[in-house]
Design a protein around this motif. Structure first.
Motif, PDB file in Angstrom:
ATOM      1  N   PRO A   1       0.824  -1.213   0.000  1.00 57.54           N
ATOM      2  CA  PRO A   1       0.000   0.000   0.000  1.00 57.54           C
ATOM      3  C   PRO A   1       0.862   1.269   0.000  1.00 57.54           C
ATOM      4  N   ALA A   2       0.362   2.291  -0.692  1.00 57.36           N
ATOM      5  CA  ALA A   2       1.045   3.589  -0.728  1.00 57.36           C
ATOM      6  C   ALA A   2      -0.011   4.664  -0.971  1.00 57.36           C
ATOM      7  N   ASP A   3      -0.502   5.291   0.129  1.00 54.49           N
ATOM      8  CA  ASP A   3      -1.486   6.361   0.029  1.00 54.49           C
ATOM      9  C   ASP A   3      -2.728   5.926  -0.746  1.00 54.49           C
ATOM     10  N   GLY A   4      -3.200   4.731  -0.427  1.00 51.23           N
ATOM     11  CA  GLY A   4      -4.410   4.246  -1.080  1.00 51.23           C
ATOM     12  C   GLY A   4      -4.181   3.689  -2.462  1.00 51.23           C
ATOM     13  N   ARG A   5      -2.945   3.685  -2.878  1.00 52.00           N
ATOM     14  CA  ARG A   5      -2.620   3.094  -4.173  1.00 52.00           C
ATOM     15  C   ARG A   5      -1.660   1.925  -3.976  1.00 52.00           C
ATOM     16  N   ALA A   6      -1.200   1.359  -5.083  1.00 54.11           N
ATOM     17  CA  ALA A   6      -0.315   0.192  -5.013  1.00 54.11           C
ATOM     18  C   ALA A   6       1.084   0.578  -5.452  1.00 54.11           C
ATOM     19  N   LEU A   7       2.028   0.403  -4.539  1.00 53.37           N
ATOM     20  CA  LEU A   7       3.441   0.601  -4.861  1.00 53.37           C
ATOM     21  C   LEU A   7       4.029  -0.768  -5.182  1.00 53.37           C
ATOM     22  N   ALA A   8       4.570  -0.918  -6.367  1.00 59.46           N
ATOM     23  CA  ALA A   8       5.010  -2.246  -6.816  1.00 59.46           C
ATOM     24  C   ALA A   8       6.413  -2.198  -7.391  1.00 59.46           C
ATOM     25  N   VAL A   9       7.095  -3.331  -7.271  1.00 60.16           N
ATOM     26  CA  VAL A   9       8.399  -3.526  -7.915  1.00 60.16           C
ATOM     27  C   VAL A   9       8.308  -4.809  -8.727  1.00 60.16           C
ATOM     28  N   ARG A  10       9.105  -4.917  -9.739  1.00 59.21           N
ATOM     29  CA  ARG A  10       9.142  -6.134 -10.577  1.00 59.21           C
ATOM     30  C   ARG A  10      10.569  -6.642 -10.640  1.00 59.21           C
ATOM     31  N   LEU A  11      10.641  -7.961 -10.741  1.00 64.66           N
ATOM     32  CA  LEU A  11      11.934  -8.650 -10.776  1.00 64.66           C
ATOM     33  C   LEU A  11      11.901  -9.651 -11.924  1.00 64.66           C
TER      34      LEU A  11
END
Length: 436
Positions: free
Chosen positions: A122-132
């Motif tokens: 979660p990040a301020d009601g949004r989705a913080l994502a990383v990819r590998l």
């Protein structure tokens, strides 16, 4: 044509399985193959699950660690690296929903045509994502699966070859034992398996060696009993000849009258029985020699019928030339005619149809024990007269000249003896030019 038992009849419309599918080698090969496949599938699945779990766990930990670093950078207001972003394009919807709901998670999905490990939070009601990039791990798992499949095929092939070799050695010994048993059943009492495992008591024996040894022991015991019986029959017949000769000479000196005729008749019967016993003892040895020549079967059968003096009706449907021993053939036909007249009822018919001679009467037919077990010496049934030695001698002499004697009962009543002789084929006449 004899009817097959109900359990051997074919069901209409159901194809017959090939004979080789019933062999022990084929069954063992199928069993080994199925067991190897099951074992390979089980081990392959265990290895695949274990390696895949380890690979995924390692990638997931790495992706979550990156997500921790990116989250700190996002909270500090620092720029995000290229492999991270807020609500990035390609983020799986289920993972996006998980992150916006306040939880962290990972998922493997395609991104740009390449397998990718996603981690989102979660990040301020949004989705913080990383990819590998997950391509190397996916290739590792795919290569492992191919290696498992290839090694399983090689292991199955090697196990099948070794198993087939081991089973073939056992089946070869079983086939040899069965062949020897058939030879013994056909009269070759000298046949033995001779398994080397049975000759050395200190050597461990398997089940096949035990069966082979038991068969050899049985054959030796049977041979000893039959030889003793043959010697007894021959000795008795030889010993009876001397007193019979004296008794016959003494009977000729008796004054004419009914008592002397009865004595002479019984002496002749006893002499004939002694000669029959001697003939059976010679047949039992299996060393009789034949004097083969070519004869027309029709005239020979008519001559035997006339010599019997019993008034048998002779019918020649189709004459044929046969290669046989005339004296032995006359003996067989004479015994069949004598048996038909003694134990059957008139009219007695002798039919020649090619190389087949049929002697048929119109009595009660052969008894069931004779049809089931064949002629037996001096066998009687329910107080009847029995069949003496005539049919036994007829079958023995037929075997010597290479003929087949079949005893049966005619459908409309009466006994029927069918003798099939080897027909003579003049090959020189067939190969000769037409002369036209």
């Amino acid at each position: 044509m004899p009817r097959r038992p109900a359990w051997t009849r074919r069901v209409p419309g159901v194809p017959r399985r090939p004979a080789w599918t019933a062999t022990l080698t084929w069954k063992a090969a199928v069993f080994i193959t199925l067991m190897c496949c099951a074992l390979a599938a089980l081990l392959g699945a265990l290895v695949h699950v274990s390696v895949t779990r380890q690979t995924v766990d390692a990638s997931r930990e790495k992706a979550l660690a990156r997500l921790e670093d990116v989250t700190r950078a996002y909270e500090a207001g620092e720029p995000l690296p290229a492999f991270a972003g807020v609500d990035p394009v390609g983020l799986p919807p289920s993972l996006r929903a998980l992150a916006t709901g306040g939880s962290r998670g990972t998922m493997v999905a395609d991104h740009g045509g390449r397998p990718t490990m996603w981690a989102a939070g979660p990040a301020d009601g949004r989705a913080l994502a990383v990819r590998l990039d997950y391509s190397l791990s996916a290739r590792t798992i795919s290569g492992l699966d191919q290696a498992i499949l290839g090694s399983s095929v090689l292991a199955i092939a090697a196990t099948l070859l070794v198993g087939s070799f081991a089973v073939t050695r056992v089946t070869r010994r079983l086939h040899l034992t069965a062949l020897v048993a058939r030879r013994i059943g056909a009269g070759d009492l000298d046949a033995r398996v001779g398994d080397p495992r049975t000759k050395d008591p200190s050597r461990p024996q398997d089940e096949v060696a035990t069966v082979s040894g038991a068969l050899d022991t049985m054959a030796s015991a049977l041979q000893g009993k039959l030889l003793a019986e043959q010697r007894f029959t021959a000795d008795v017949a030889h010993e009876l000849r001397t007193p019979l000769t004296g008794l016959s000479a003494a009977a000729e000196l008796l004054p004419p009258g009914r008592p002397s005729e009865l004595v002479r008749d019984r002496v002749r019967a006893l002499r004939a029985l002694t000669e029959d016993l001697l003939e059976i003892s010679r047949l039992d040895t299996g060393r009789e020699r034949v004097d083969l020549d070519v004869y027309a079967l029709g005239p020979l059968a008519e001559r035997v019928a006339r010599a019997s003096g019993a008034g048998a009706r002779v019918r020649v449907v189709r004459d044929a030339r046969v290669e046989t021993d005339r004296r032995r053939l006359e003996r067989v036909l004479g015994n069949l005619l004598a048996n038909a007249h003694s134990h059957g009822a008139a009219p007695v018919e002798l039919t020649v149809d090619g190389p087949v001679v049929t002697v048929r009467d119109h009595g009660e037919g052969f008894p069931a024990y004779l049809l089931e077990h064949g002629p037996q010496r001096f066998r009687t049934e329910s107080g009847g007269k029995g069949h003496g030695l005539g049919l036994t001698i007829a079958r023995g002499q037929a075997a010597v000249i290479g003929a087949e004697l079949v005893l049966a009962n005619a459908p409309d009543g009466g006994a029927e003896a069918r003798l099939t002789l080897p027909e003579y084929v003049d090959l020189t006449a067939e190969d000769a030019p037409d002369g036209t």
